[in-house]
Design a protein around this motif. Sequence first.
Motif, mmCIF file in Angstrom:
data_model
loop_
_atom_site.group_PDB
_atom_site.id
_atom_site.type_symbol
_atom_site.label_atom_id
_atom_site.label_comp_id
_atom_site.label_asym_id
_atom_site.label_seq_id
_atom_site.Cartn_x
_atom_site.Cartn_y
_atom_site.Cartn_z
ATOM 1 N N MET A 29 46.694 101.650 66.135
ATOM 2 C CA MET A 29 45.726 102.052 67.147
ATOM 3 C C MET A 29 44.601 101.034 67.272
ATOM 4 N N TYR A 43 44.348 95.722 66.314
ATOM 5 C CA TYR A 43 44.864 97.050 65.997
ATOM 6 C C TYR A 43 44.800 97.287 64.488
ATOM 7 N N ASN A 211 46.770 103.039 71.975
ATOM 8 C CA ASN A 211 47.422 103.452 70.731
ATOM 9 C C ASN A 211 48.923 103.290 70.932
#
Length: 225
Positions: A29, A43, A211
């Motif tokens: 995410m 991420y 995400n």
Amino acid sequence: MLVFSGGTAFSQMNSDYNYSITSRGYGSMQMPKLFNETDPVRYINTYFSGLMVKFNDNQINYRLGGSYIKQSKTFYNNCNNCDIVKGDVTDYTFKVGFEKNMNFARVQPYIGADVGYRSNRFIGVAENVNALKAEQASAVKLPPVKMETSKNGFILSPVIGIKVHPTPQFTVFVESSLDFFYSYERQEGVTEDANNYRSLTRTNKSEFLLNPILVGVSFHIGSNK
């Protein structure tokens, strides 16, 4: 029984159960941007970061869940030769929403949406890594700065995913979502020296956070047969 593409599908699958308890296993995410970090698209990986309860109604599942993440983070602020910031980020989300199954088969694509509240907070210390700046300040090393920021606000998330049902009581799912996050942000910095100079900024911000993957499992309870 229904037949799709030569395979056998059992009627309703998890909709034969009134409730589902879902655990978030692995996720990749994007977190909200901190200060002026130079790589906000990075991420992070999460493991077992949240739970969800689903109320099953035929092809529609109503979702209620939350997540909690706390991780250490190091990033460059303003530029790669300006400041390096190290600290801890804490992130809470609470969401309600729905998902619609596209068929009744063992493999079920689905779409959905969630709305909710998000709280994101970071506390850390920034240190100068620009040698020229230190020379201009006539100091061997500029004092570190305690950095704190918090974001609180509304979140809206369209969802797309796929479920696999090895057994009627157990489901494995993979989904992706895009978070629209509108927040009130408060940023504060205090120099850790004799002067303790303090800066404070308050703003409203909006950002999109991708995400790309969330993998989890669901256990179904409360048979309605």
